[in-house]
Design a protein around this motif. Structure first.
Motif, PDB file in Angstrom:
ATOM      1  N   HIS A   1       0.813  -1.225   0.000  1.00  0.00           N
ATOM      2  CA  HIS A   1       0.000   0.000   0.000  1.00  0.00           C
ATOM      3  C   HIS A   1       0.839   1.264   0.000  1.00  0.00           C
ATOM      4  O   HIS A   1       0.300   2.366   0.115  1.00  0.00           O
ATOM      5  CB  HIS A   1      -0.940   0.006   1.201  1.00  0.00           C
ATOM      6  CG  HIS A   1      -1.867  -1.177   1.243  1.00  0.00           C
ATOM      7  ND1 HIS A   1      -2.754  -1.466   0.230  1.00  0.00           N
ATOM      8  CD2 HIS A   1      -2.022  -2.166   2.161  1.00  0.00           C
ATOM      9  CE1 HIS A   1      -3.416  -2.567   0.515  1.00  0.00           C
ATOM     10  NE2 HIS A   1      -2.994  -3.016   1.681  1.00  0.00           N
ATOM     11  N   THR A   2       2.150   1.133  -0.090  1.00  0.00           N
ATOM     12  CA  THR A   2       3.032   2.291  -0.182  1.00  0.00           C
ATOM     13  C   THR A   2       4.060   2.019  -1.260  1.00  0.00           C
ATOM     14  O   THR A   2       4.179   0.890  -1.766  1.00  0.00           O
ATOM     15  CB  THR A   2       3.755   2.580   1.150  1.00  0.00           C
ATOM     16  OG1 THR A   2       4.767   1.567   1.361  1.00  0.00           O
ATOM     17  CG2 THR A   2       2.779   2.580   2.323  1.00  0.00           C
ATOM     18  N   GLU A   3       4.833   3.036  -1.610  1.00  0.00           N
ATOM     19  CA  GLU A   3       5.895   2.846  -2.585  1.00  0.00           C
ATOM     20  C   GLU A   3       7.130   2.225  -1.954  1.00  0.00           C
ATOM     21  O   GLU A   3       8.069   1.857  -2.660  1.00  0.00           O
ATOM     22  CB  GLU A   3       6.261   4.186  -3.232  1.00  0.00           C
ATOM     23  CG  GLU A   3       5.137   4.785  -4.081  1.00  0.00           C
ATOM     24  CD  GLU A   3       5.556   6.076  -4.737  1.00  0.00           C
ATOM     25  OE1 GLU A   3       6.708   6.516  -4.510  1.00  0.00           O
ATOM     26  OE2 GLU A   3       4.739   6.648  -5.483  1.00  0.00           O
ATOM     27  N   GLY A   4       7.135   2.082  -0.622  1.00  0.00           N
ATOM     28  CA  GLY A   4       8.315   1.591   0.052  1.00  0.00           C
ATOM     29  C   GLY A   4       9.447   2.594  -0.077  1.00  0.00           C
ATOM     30  O   GLY A   4       9.211   3.788  -0.264  1.00  0.00           O
ATOM     31  N   ASP A   5      10.661   2.113  -0.003  1.00  0.00           N
ATOM     32  CA  ASP A   5      11.802   2.986  -0.238  1.00  0.00           C
ATOM     33  C   ASP A   5      12.790   2.273  -1.143  1.00  0.00           C
ATOM     34  O   ASP A   5      12.514   1.172  -1.631  1.00  0.00           O
ATOM     35  CB  ASP A   5      12.450   3.443   1.081  1.00  0.00           C
ATOM     36  CG  ASP A   5      12.947   2.277   1.926  1.00  0.00           C
ATOM     37  OD1 ASP A   5      13.295   1.213   1.360  1.00  0.00           O
ATOM     38  OD2 ASP A   5      12.989   2.419   3.162  1.00  0.00           O
TER      39      ASP A   5
ATOM     40  N   GLN B   1      -7.370 -21.713  -0.627  1.00  0.00           N
ATOM     41  CA  GLN B   1      -6.958 -21.135   0.652  1.00  0.00           C
ATOM     42  C   GLN B   1      -6.222 -19.801   0.488  1.00  0.00           C
ATOM     43  O   GLN B   1      -5.651 -19.280   1.440  1.00  0.00           O
ATOM     44  CB  GLN B   1      -6.062 -22.127   1.404  1.00  0.00           C
ATOM     45  CG  GLN B   1      -6.760 -23.445   1.701  1.00  0.00           C
ATOM     46  CD  GLN B   1      -5.859 -24.419   2.427  1.00  0.00           C
ATOM     47  OE1 GLN B   1      -5.585 -24.277   3.619  1.00  0.00           O
ATOM     48  NE2 GLN B   1      -5.371 -25.429   1.720  1.00  0.00           N
ATOM     49  N   PHE B   2      -6.249 -19.269  -0.710  1.00  0.00           N
ATOM     50  CA  PHE B   2      -5.551 -18.005  -0.988  1.00  0.00           C
ATOM     51  C   PHE B   2      -6.333 -16.850  -0.383  1.00  0.00           C
ATOM     52  O   PHE B   2      -7.497 -16.634  -0.709  1.00  0.00           O
ATOM     53  CB  PHE B   2      -5.413 -17.818  -2.499  1.00  0.00           C
ATOM     54  CG  PHE B   2      -4.632 -16.605  -2.905  1.00  0.00           C
ATOM     55  CD1 PHE B   2      -3.260 -16.540  -2.686  1.00  0.00           C
ATOM     56  CD2 PHE B   2      -5.259 -15.528  -3.513  1.00  0.00           C
ATOM     57  CE1 PHE B   2      -2.532 -15.432  -3.082  1.00  0.00           C
ATOM     58  CE2 PHE B   2      -4.538 -14.418  -3.911  1.00  0.00           C
ATOM     59  CZ  PHE B   2      -3.174 -14.365  -3.694  1.00  0.00           C
ATOM     60  N   ALA B   3      -5.704 -16.110   0.512  1.00  0.00           N
ATOM     61  CA  ALA B   3      -6.395 -15.016   1.202  1.00  0.00           C
ATOM     62  C   ALA B   3      -5.377 -14.074   1.816  1.00  0.00           C
ATOM     63  O   ALA B   3      -4.217 -14.442   2.058  1.00  0.00           O
ATOM     64  CB  ALA B   3      -7.301 -15.574   2.306  1.00  0.00           C
ATOM     65  N   ALA B   4      -5.821 -12.860   2.078  1.00  0.00           N
ATOM     66  CA  ALA B   4      -4.991 -11.915   2.819  1.00  0.00           C
ATOM     67  C   ALA B   4      -4.832 -12.423   4.244  1.00  0.00           C
ATOM     68  O   ALA B   4      -5.792 -12.864   4.870  1.00  0.00           O
ATOM     69  CB  ALA B   4      -5.633 -10.534   2.810  1.00  0.00           C
ATOM     70  N   ARG B   5      -3.628 -12.324   4.755  1.00  0.00           N
ATOM     71  CA  ARG B   5      -3.346 -12.741   6.130  1.00  0.00           C
ATOM     72  C   ARG B   5      -2.731 -11.591   6.919  1.00  0.00           C
ATOM     73  O   ARG B   5      -1.875 -11.783   7.766  1.00  0.00           O
ATOM     74  CB  ARG B   5      -2.434 -13.968   6.130  1.00  0.00           C
ATOM     75  CG  ARG B   5      -3.196 -15.235   5.756  1.00  0.00           C
ATOM     76  CD  ARG B   5      -2.299 -16.436   5.576  1.00  0.00           C
ATOM     77  NE  ARG B   5      -3.061 -17.677   5.582  1.00  0.00           N
ATOM     78  CZ  ARG B   5      -3.789 -18.132   4.581  1.00  0.00           C
ATOM     79  NH1 ARG B   5      -3.855 -17.437   3.461  1.00  0.00           N
ATOM     80  NH2 ARG B   5      -4.462 -19.266   4.679  1.00  0.00           N
ATOM     81  N   GLY B   6      -3.167 -10.397   6.599  1.00  0.00           N
ATOM     82  CA  GLY B   6      -2.679  -9.199   7.263  1.00  0.00           C
ATOM     83  C   GLY B   6      -3.091  -7.982   6.457  1.00  0.00           C
ATOM     84  O   GLY B   6      -3.749  -8.088   5.406  1.00  0.00           O
ATOM     85  N   ASP B   7      -2.691  -6.813   6.932  1.00  0.00           N
ATOM     86  CA  ASP B   7      -3.084  -5.572   6.263  1.00  0.00           C
ATOM     87  C   ASP B   7      -2.289  -5.312   4.995  1.00  0.00           C
ATOM     88  O   ASP B   7      -2.715  -4.529   4.144  1.00  0.00           O
ATOM     89  CB  ASP B   7      -2.908  -4.390   7.219  1.00  0.00           C
ATOM     90  CG  ASP B   7      -3.830  -4.481   8.429  1.00  0.00           C
ATOM     91  OD1 ASP B   7      -4.910  -5.108   8.297  1.00  0.00           O
ATOM     92  OD2 ASP B   7      -3.475  -3.938   9.498  1.00  0.00           O
ATOM     93  N   THR B   8      -1.123  -5.914   4.874  1.00  0.00           N
ATOM     94  CA  THR B   8      -0.252  -5.621   3.733  1.00  0.00           C
ATOM     95  C   THR B   8      -0.501  -6.634   2.621  1.00  0.00           C
ATOM     96  O   THR B   8       0.273  -7.580   2.418  1.00  0.00           O
ATOM     97  CB  THR B   8       1.226  -5.633   4.162  1.00  0.00           C
ATOM     98  OG1 THR B   8       1.525  -6.888   4.794  1.00  0.00           O
ATOM     99  CG2 THR B   8       1.505  -4.514   5.155  1.00  0.00           C
ATOM    100  N   PHE B   9      -1.589  -6.417   1.877  1.00  0.00           N
ATOM    101  CA  PHE B   9      -1.999  -7.334   0.814  1.00  0.00           C
ATOM    102  C   PHE B   9      -2.722  -6.512  -0.240  1.00  0.00           C
ATOM    103  O   PHE B   9      -3.724  -5.852   0.047  1.00  0.00           O
ATOM    104  CB  PHE B   9      -2.922  -8.413   1.380  1.00  0.00           C
ATOM    105  CG  PHE B   9      -3.406  -9.449   0.387  1.00  0.00           C
ATOM    106  CD1 PHE B   9      -2.744 -10.663   0.251  1.00  0.00           C
ATOM    107  CD2 PHE B   9      -4.526  -9.215  -0.395  1.00  0.00           C
ATOM    108  CE1 PHE B   9      -3.195 -11.627  -0.644  1.00  0.00           C
ATOM    109  CE2 PHE B   9      -4.993 -10.161  -1.294  1.00  0.00           C
ATOM    110  CZ  PHE B   9      -4.322 -11.378  -1.423  1.00  0.00           C
ATOM    111  N   ARG B  10      -2.203  -6.525  -1.472  1.00  0.00           N
ATOM    112  CA  ARG B  10      -2.836  -5.781  -2.574  1.00  0.00           C
ATOM    113  C   ARG B  10      -2.992  -6.722  -3.756  1.00  0.00           C
ATOM    114  O   ARG B  10      -2.015  -7.148  -4.366  1.00  0.00           O
ATOM    115  CB  ARG B  10      -2.002  -4.556  -2.939  1.00  0.00           C
ATOM    116  CG  ARG B  10      -2.502  -3.826  -4.189  1.00  0.00           C
ATOM    117  CD  ARG B  10      -1.854  -2.466  -4.341  1.00  0.00           C
ATOM    118  NE  ARG B  10      -0.410  -2.511  -4.315  1.00  0.00           N
ATOM    119  CZ  ARG B  10       0.373  -2.693  -5.389  1.00  0.00           C
ATOM    120  NH1 ARG B  10      -0.188  -2.897  -6.592  1.00  0.00           N
ATOM    121  NH2 ARG B  10       1.691  -2.698  -5.272  1.00  0.00           N
TER     122      ARG B  10
END
Length: 255
Positions: A35-39, A106-115
């Protein structure tokens, strides 16, 4: 270090492989760049849904060969967590590439960092919180081993256990502050005073007195987290205080 252009090229290459592979039903970016560009030091972290009838490791093996041929990539290790298989690669310039594959069912987001990039994912899976009592118990174990190693004159092993104690306690402090507790990922978000105290628990030399100093501070930090495991902390508090100080001045020793 690698440049961003290489990272983008590798990421685009991998996504392109997935889009052309009928066995891949979905793909997502995970980690800091979801969800960010990172660095400019952020790695590539991609996850894929694999048709249930497909052997996930076979795909990773095929892609490992392609990464080696195209980018001189090297496989470092595999890791399995539940239905997910992870493989970590190292590319020139110390570019780390983390790929994971999961059966489609079983493919699913397992945290907030999933796009999600393409395909569909199942309902998010909420991981159970880490058990703070277990973390506290591990920290107590490490404190005991550190004191024993100091008394035995095993400097490097003592430093290892003091560092392990400090790391478990840092996880507890991070959890209390509501920041990421894995691998010190949220440590930079802790209050300045807390960070300074943890820095003071670093071992600065292999001198016996310095090892005892660092151990005492690390144990004090652990005692400060007693409210996260109150029953266990109450039973071991006196033990921790006892091992904060050496029984007698240990003999000098070589590292």
């Amino acid at each position: 270090m690698f440049d961003v252009a290489l990272r983008d090229e590798v990421e685009g290459y991998l996504i392109g492989l997935a889009e052309l592979d009928e066995r891949i039903t979905a793909a997502a970016v995970v980690g800091s760049r979801a969800h960010t560009e990172g660095d400019r030091w952020s790695d590539t972290d991609l996850t894929f849904a694999v048709a249930d009838a497909t052997e996930p490791v076979a795909i990773l093996d095929e892609w490992a060969a392609k990464l080696r041929a195209e980018f001189d990539g090297t496989t470092l290790f595999d890791l399995t967590a539940g239905p997910i298989t992870y493989r970590v690669f190292l590319l020139p310039g110390a570019l780390q590439v983390d790929l994971s594959v999961t059966p489609t069912s079983q493919f699913a987001a397992r945290g907030d960092t999933f796009r999600l990039l393409f395909g569909a994912a199942n309902d998010p899976v909420v991981a159970s919180p880490r058990n703070s009592t277990d973390t506290y118990g591990h920290a107590v174990h490490h404190a005991v081993r550190a004191r024993v190693c100091i008394e035995r004159g095993r400097a490097i092993q003592a430093e290892y256990w003091i560092s392990s104690l400090r790391n478990e306690t840092l996880a507890l402090a991070s959890r209390r502050a509501g920041v990421q507790d894995w691998h010190a990922r949220g440590a930079h978000l802790l209050p300045t005073e807390t960070r300074e105290r943890f820095a003071d628990a670093l071992v600065r030399s292999l001198d016996p007195a310095e090892l005892s100093r660092a151990l005492k501070i690390a144990i004090g930090l652990l005692l400060d987290q007693s409210d996260q495991a109150p029953a266990l902390a109450a039973r071991v508090r006196n033990h921790l205080r006892g091992i904060s100080e050496p029984e007698a001045p240990p003999p000098a020793f070589e590292p």
